[in-house]
Design a protein around this motif. Structure first.
Motif, PDB file in Angstrom:
ATOM      1  N   CYS A 114       0.754  -1.097  -0.032  1.00  0.00           N
ATOM      2  CA  CYS A 114      -0.026  -0.039  -0.115  1.00  0.00           C
ATOM      3  C   CYS A 114       0.821   1.222  -0.048  1.00  0.00           C
ATOM      4  O   CYS A 114       1.594   1.774   1.108  1.00  0.00           O
ATOM      5  CB  CYS A 114      -0.938   0.018   1.267  1.00  0.00           C
ATOM      6  N   PRO A 115       1.111   1.820  -1.194  1.00  0.00           N
ATOM      7  CA  PRO A 115       1.838   3.164  -1.170  1.00  0.00           C
ATOM      8  C   PRO A 115       1.093   4.211  -0.640  1.00  0.00           C
ATOM      9  O   PRO A 115       0.031   4.217  -0.680  1.00  0.00           O
ATOM     10  CB  PRO A 115       2.352   3.354  -2.645  1.00  0.00           C
ATOM     11  N   GLU A 116       1.805   5.070   0.129  1.00  0.00           N
ATOM     12  CA  GLU A 116       1.290   6.124   0.691  1.00  0.00           C
ATOM     13  C   GLU A 116       0.578   7.120  -0.507  1.00  0.00           C
ATOM     14  O   GLU A 116       1.022   7.660  -1.507  1.00  0.00           O
ATOM     15  CB  GLU A 116       2.209   7.049   1.336  1.00  0.00           C
ATOM     16  N   VAL A 117      -0.927   7.455  -0.117  1.00  0.00           N
ATOM     17  CA  VAL A 117      -1.544   8.173  -0.790  1.00  0.00           C
ATOM     18  C   VAL A 117      -1.263   9.862  -0.510  1.00  0.00           C
ATOM     19  O   VAL A 117      -1.027  10.093   0.612  1.00  0.00           O
ATOM     20  CB  VAL A 117      -2.994   8.239  -0.624  1.00  0.00           C
TER      21      VAL A 117
ATOM     22  N   PRO B  58       1.753  -4.832   8.758  1.00  0.00           N
ATOM     23  CA  PRO B  58       1.747  -4.241   7.046  1.00  0.00           C
ATOM     24  C   PRO B  58       0.120  -3.937   6.949  1.00  0.00           C
ATOM     25  O   PRO B  58      -0.067  -3.003   6.135  1.00  0.00           O
ATOM     26  CB  PRO B  58       2.080  -5.586   6.264  1.00  0.00           C
ATOM     27  N   TYR B  59      -0.671  -4.634   7.505  1.00  0.00           N
ATOM     28  CA  TYR B  59      -1.977  -4.303   7.452  1.00  0.00           C
ATOM     29  C   TYR B  59      -2.398  -2.828   7.921  1.00  0.00           C
ATOM     30  O   TYR B  59      -3.296  -1.917   7.580  1.00  0.00           O
ATOM     31  CB  TYR B  59      -3.150  -5.141   7.952  1.00  0.00           C
ATOM     32  N   CYS B  60      -1.900  -2.600   9.216  1.00  0.00           N
ATOM     33  CA  CYS B  60      -2.067  -1.266   9.706  1.00  0.00           C
ATOM     34  C   CYS B  60      -1.392  -0.329   8.808  1.00  0.00           C
ATOM     35  O   CYS B  60      -1.795   0.899   8.819  1.00  0.00           O
ATOM     36  CB  CYS B  60      -1.465  -1.302  11.105  1.00  0.00           C
ATOM     37  N   GLU B  61      -0.031  -0.635   8.259  1.00  0.00           N
ATOM     38  CA  GLU B  61       0.385   0.333   7.314  1.00  0.00           C
ATOM     39  C   GLU B  61      -0.331   0.561   6.081  1.00  0.00           C
ATOM     40  O   GLU B  61      -0.413   1.754   5.742  1.00  0.00           O
ATOM     41  CB  GLU B  61       1.841  -0.220   6.749  1.00  0.00           C
ATOM     42  N   CYS B  62      -1.258  -0.170   5.672  1.00  0.00           N
ATOM     43  CA  CYS B  62      -2.277  -0.093   4.680  1.00  0.00           C
ATOM     44  C   CYS B  62      -3.046   1.275   5.159  1.00  0.00           C
ATOM     45  O   CYS B  62      -3.395   2.164   4.027  1.00  0.00           O
ATOM     46  CB  CYS B  62      -3.067  -0.992   4.404  1.00  0.00           C
ATOM     47  N   TYR B  63      -3.650   0.999   6.378  1.00  0.00           N
ATOM     48  CA  TYR B  63      -4.595   2.166   6.797  1.00  0.00           C
ATOM     49  C   TYR B  63      -3.722   3.319   6.811  1.00  0.00           C
ATOM     50  O   TYR B  63      -4.310   4.528   6.494  1.00  0.00           O
ATOM     51  CB  TYR B  63      -5.109   1.938   8.013  1.00  0.00           C
ATOM     52  N   ARG B  64      -2.639   3.306   7.501  1.00  0.00           N
ATOM     53  CA  ARG B  64      -1.817   4.568   7.913  1.00  0.00           C
ATOM     54  C   ARG B  64      -1.432   5.180   6.295  1.00  0.00           C
ATOM     55  O   ARG B  64      -1.195   6.311   6.363  1.00  0.00           O
ATOM     56  CB  ARG B  64      -0.485   4.301   8.521  1.00  0.00           C
ATOM     57  N   SER B  65      -1.374   4.562   5.475  1.00  0.00           N
ATOM     58  CA  SER B  65      -1.108   5.037   3.808  1.00  0.00           C
ATOM     59  C   SER B  65      -2.215   6.256   3.556  1.00  0.00           C
ATOM     60  O   SER B  65      -1.839   6.913   2.610  1.00  0.00           O
ATOM     61  CB  SER B  65      -0.721   3.926   2.855  1.00  0.00           C
ATOM     62  N   LEU B  66      -3.233   6.129   4.178  1.00  0.00           N
ATOM     63  CA  LEU B  66      -4.303   6.955   3.685  1.00  0.00           C
ATOM     64  C   LEU B  66      -4.382   8.270   4.907  1.00  0.00           C
ATOM     65  O   LEU B  66      -5.268   8.876   4.908  1.00  0.00           O
ATOM     66  CB  LEU B  66      -5.885   6.347   3.942  1.00  0.00           C
ATOM     67  N   PHE B  67      -3.310   8.452   5.420  1.00  0.00           N
ATOM     68  CA  PHE B  67      -3.224   9.560   6.627  1.00  0.00           C
ATOM     69  C   PHE B  67      -3.643  10.823   5.938  1.00  0.00           C
ATOM     70  O   PHE B  67      -4.401  11.619   6.311  1.00  0.00           O
ATOM     71  CB  PHE B  67      -1.709   9.625   6.952  1.00  0.00           C
ATOM     72  N   GLN B  68      -3.230  11.324   4.747  1.00  0.00           N
ATOM     73  CA  GLN B  68      -3.335  12.340   4.256  1.00  0.00           C
ATOM     74  C   GLN B  68      -4.948  12.695   3.758  1.00  0.00           C
ATOM     75  O   GLN B  68      -5.202  14.010   3.697  1.00  0.00           O
ATOM     76  CB  GLN B  68      -2.253  12.770   2.655  1.00  0.00           C
TER      77      GLN B  68
ATOM     78  N   VAL C 129      -8.748   6.743  14.850  1.00  0.00           N
ATOM     79  CA  VAL C 129      -8.266   5.395  14.491  1.00  0.00           C
ATOM     80  C   VAL C 129      -6.759   5.458  14.150  1.00  0.00           C
ATOM     81  O   VAL C 129      -6.122   4.496  14.543  1.00  0.00           O
ATOM     82  CB  VAL C 129      -9.112   4.845  13.542  1.00  0.00           C
ATOM     83  N   HIS C 130      -6.388   6.256  13.305  1.00  0.00           N
ATOM     84  CA  HIS C 130      -4.768   6.483  12.935  1.00  0.00           C
ATOM     85  C   HIS C 130      -3.925   6.443  14.339  1.00  0.00           C
ATOM     86  O   HIS C 130      -3.017   5.907  14.375  1.00  0.00           O
ATOM     87  CB  HIS C 130      -4.610   7.568  12.143  1.00  0.00           C
ATOM     88  N   LEU C 131      -4.175   7.276  15.188  1.00  0.00           N
ATOM     89  CA  LEU C 131      -3.676   7.288  16.308  1.00  0.00           C
ATOM     90  C   LEU C 131      -3.334   5.877  17.179  1.00  0.00           C
ATOM     91  O   LEU C 131      -2.499   5.710  17.856  1.00  0.00           O
ATOM     92  CB  LEU C 131      -4.146   8.474  17.266  1.00  0.00           C
ATOM     93  N   ILE C 132      -4.659   5.529  17.312  1.00  0.00           N
ATOM     94  CA  ILE C 132      -4.939   3.927  17.973  1.00  0.00           C
ATOM     95  C   ILE C 132      -3.994   3.065  17.494  1.00  0.00           C
ATOM     96  O   ILE C 132      -3.180   2.219  18.004  1.00  0.00           O
ATOM     97  CB  ILE C 132      -6.481   3.452  18.012  1.00  0.00           C
TER      98      ILE C 132
END
Length: 303
Positions: free
Chosen positions: A11-14, A252-262, A240-243
């Motif tokens: 999941c690349p960063e968006v 890696p699954y959490c990284e996919c969610y964090r890739s949507l941070f912006q 949810v990002h902070l949690i």
């Protein structure tokens, strides 16, 4: 092993264009300043509830401005004008993060104050002006802003400690439960009281006046319920990002969610953009004040 798991994330960063952040920040700043000026100018809006709404608008503005400034800094760093890991840049980034946390905590606190104010308005109407004086309102706002500022600095300063993050999460959940309980309780009691009023052997005029007053109060409670729902939708992904940072920072699954941070940041900043529109749609007094201010007409109410 954890580093390998992060590298295996597909999941690349968006990325969100910086001009979009800047545009949202500028528009939301103009809208929320318009709300504050409208409340200050119109004497009919010099009420505790609108003071708390001004506080909410202020926290919304801080959130948009802090994130806009942070993205401008990132843009300068990408073109080599700033060092991403420089000491002064890190301190400035900590200031931006503190303002963002302050906005989050302040918004929750403002909603909590508004919920209590609406509860007193509806169920303690005869004593409302003795309970919620403007002096007490000012004191409450002072406590909210001071507490939120200090807690935001502490959260950013000691963010690495799980205890601080747990306190942050507990505060959010407890405040959410209290606000939801107050609103559900208000609507349930209002329905019971409406039935009792309808059964009273009073004159139709007195009954109509009482029902009209209670209807206006419930309309205000409904407006604030909508505002709180919008807040939850816009801020929940960031929360949810902070949690995730605390629970599974290397998964890696959490990284996919964090890739949507912006994208989460865009949604969070949009909250400051949506709130003034809700004020205008739900409050006729604010609509009239907005129109008179924007059309530069002579407003007797605002003199």
């Amino acid at each position: 092993m954890n580093a390998t798991m992060v590298n295996q994330s597909d999941c690349p960063e968006v990325k969100v264009p910086i001009p979009l952040f800047f545009a949202i920040g500028v528009v939301s700043l103009a809208e929320n300043l318009l709300v504050v000026v409208a409340v200050i100018r119109n004497r009919n809006l010099h009420l505790p509830m609108y003071c708390f709404i001004c506080s909410l608008a202020g926290f919304n503005t801080i959130a948009s401005l802090s994130k806009t400034c942070e993205n401008v800094m990132i843009g300068f760093a990408d073109v080599g004008q700033l060092e991403k890991k420089g000491s002064s840049e890190r301190k400035l980034d900590d200031v931006m993060d503190s303002l963002l946390c302050m906005s989050f905590v302040g918004s929750i606190s403002s909603f909590l104050a508004i919920a209590v104010d609406r509860y007193i308005t509806i169920f303690h109407a005869l004593r409302y002006h003795n309970i919620m004086t403007m002096q007490r309102t000012g004191a409450i706002l002072g406590v909210i802003w001071t507490t939120c500022g200090l807690s935001a600095v502490l959260m950013v300063r000691f963010f690495a400690y799980k205890f601080i993050m747990i306190c942050f999460i507990v505060f959010f959940i407890v405040s959410l439960v209290i606000i939801c309980f107050l609103y559900v309780y208000m609507f349930m009691l209002a329905r019971i009281h409406a039935r009792k009023i309808a059964a009273l052997p009073t004159s139709s005029r007195g009954r109509d006046q009482h029902q009209r007053w209670r209807g206006n109060s419930m309309r205000g409670a409904l407006t604030l319920t909508i505002l709180f729902g919008v807040f939850m939708v816009c801020w929940a992904p960031f929360f949810v990002h902070l949690i995730i940072i605390m629970v599974c920072p290397m998964n890696p699954y959490c990284e996919c969610y964090r890739s949507l941070f912006q994208l989460h940041m865009v949604l969070m900043m949009s909250h400051a953009l949506i709130d003034p529109a809700i004020y205008a749609l739900r409050s006729a007094e604010l609509r009239h004040t907005f129109s008179r201010m924007l059309l530069c007409s002579d407003c007797r109410l605002c003199s």
